[in-house]
Design a protein around this motif. Structure first.
Motif, short mmCIF file in Angstrom:
data_model
loop_
_atom_site.label_atom_id
_atom_site.label_comp_id
_atom_site.label_asym_id
_atom_site.label_seq_id
_atom_site.Cartn_x
_atom_site.Cartn_y
_atom_site.Cartn_z
N GLY A 60 26.83 -3.15 18.56
CA GLY A 60 26.82 -4.44 18.34
C GLY A 60 27.27 -5.18 19.74
O GLY A 60 26.93 -6.26 20.05
N ALA A 64 25.87 -8.50 21.63
CA ALA A 64 26.77 -9.56 21.76
C ALA A 64 26.97 -9.76 23.48
O ALA A 64 26.65 -11.10 23.77
CB ALA A 64 28.07 -9.30 21.33
N ARG A 67 23.67 -11.37 24.80
CA ARG A 67 23.56 -12.97 24.56
C ARG A 67 24.67 -13.60 25.12
O ARG A 67 24.27 -15.02 25.21
CB ARG A 67 23.66 -12.95 23.04
CG ARG A 67 22.04 -12.67 22.27
CD ARG A 67 22.04 -12.08 20.97
NE ARG A 67 20.78 -11.67 20.42
CZ ARG A 67 20.20 -10.57 20.72
NH1 ARG A 67 20.67 -9.77 21.59
NH2 ARG A 67 18.84 -10.40 20.47
#
Length: 229
Positions: A60, A64, A67
Motif C-alpha cells: 500500500g 500511496a 502517487r
C-alpha cells in the motif's frame, strides 16, 4: 475504522495484562513474547502474520507514496518527469521507480531505529501541519466546498496528537530527529532551485529537457492531460 481502532486498543490492553512492565521493556518483540506466553507452540504464527502485515503495508505504501510524488509533480512541486504515466498501463511509472533508489539509500543508513526516527519525525510533522492547515482553511475559507465534514474537535485532537509525538521524539532522541529535520529542510533550497527559479541558464534547461526526453523514451511514458494543456 472503529473495529480496527477497538482491535488495536484491546491488543495493547492484552499485552499489559499478560506481560509485566519489566518484561515488556526488555522484550525485542512484544507480540512474540505475548504469543509465547499464551499460545505455546502456535506462537510461530505471530511472526508469520506480522510479516504478511508488513508486506501488505509496504504494498500500500508503494501505491500511496508514488502517487503523492505524481500529484506533487502535476502541481509543479517536483520535476515534470514524475507526473508522466506509462503509455499502455496508465500508471505513474517514473514516480514508482524513483522510490527504489531512495529505499536503497535508506537501507544503508544506520540501523532500523535511526531510520524510524528519521522518517517518523518528518511523517508525523507534516501530517500534523496538514491537518492544522485544514483547520485554518475552515475559518479562512468557509465558503469552500467540503464534501467530507467532521466535528472540529476531531482534527484538532488529531493534529495535537501528531505534534505531541513529534515533540516527544525530539525530546527523547534529539540527535536522530534533528538529523531527520535537517534532511527535511534540504527540500527548501531544492524547491527554489528546481521549481521557483524561472531564470535558469540555457544550458541547465537544455540538459533538463534532454534528460526528460531520454527518460520518456526509455520508460515509455507521456505527459498527463494537465501537463499537455
Amino acid at each position: 475504522m472503529g473495529i480496527v481502532t477497538v482491535g488495536y486498543v484491546l491488543t495493547n490492553v492484552a499485552y499489559y495484562t499478560a506481560i509485566t512492565a519489566e518484561e515488556l521493556v526488555l522484550s525485542s518483540a512484544v507480540a512474540v513474547t505475548f504469543a509465547e506466553r499464551l499460545l505455546g507452540n502456535f506462537s510461530l504464527a505471530v511472526p508469520i502474520f506480522v510479516a504478511l502485515s508488513c508486506f501488505g503495508s509496504m504494498n500500500g505504501g508503494v501505491f500511496a507514496v508514488s502517487r503523492m510524488f505524481y500529484v506533487a509533480s502535476r502541481e509543479g512541486h517536483l520535476p515534470e518527469i514524475l507526473s508522466m504515466i506509462h503509455v499502455h498501463k496508465h500508471t505513474p511509472l517514473p514516480a514508482v521507480i524513483v522510490l527504489y533508489p531512495l529505499t536503497m539509500v535508506m537501507l544503508f543508513t544506520g540501523d532500523i531505529y535511526s531510520l524510524l526516527n528519521f522518517l517518523s519525525f518528518a511523517r508525523w510533522l507534516f501530517i500534523g501541519l496538514a491537518v492544522v492547515g485544514l483547520i485554518y482553511l475552515r475559518y479562512k475559507r468557509p465558503e469552500m466546498h467540503r464534501p467530507f465534514k467532521v466535528p472540529i474537535f476531531i482534527p484538532a485532537l488529531f493534529s495535537f496528537t501528531c505534534l505531541f509525538m513529534v515533540t516527544l521524539s525530539l525530546y527523547s532522541d534529539p540527535i536522530n530527529t534533528g538529523i531527520g529535520f535537517a534532511i527535511t529542510l534540504t527540500g527548501v533550497p531544492a524547491y527554489y532551485l528546481f521549481v521557483i527559479w524561472d531564470k535558469k541558464p540555457k544550458w541547465f534547461q537544455k540538459c533538463s529537457d534532454r534528460v526528460n526526453t531520454t527518460l520518456q523514451i526509455l520508460l515509455e511514458v507521456v505527459p498527463t492531460e494537465k501537463n499537455v494543456s
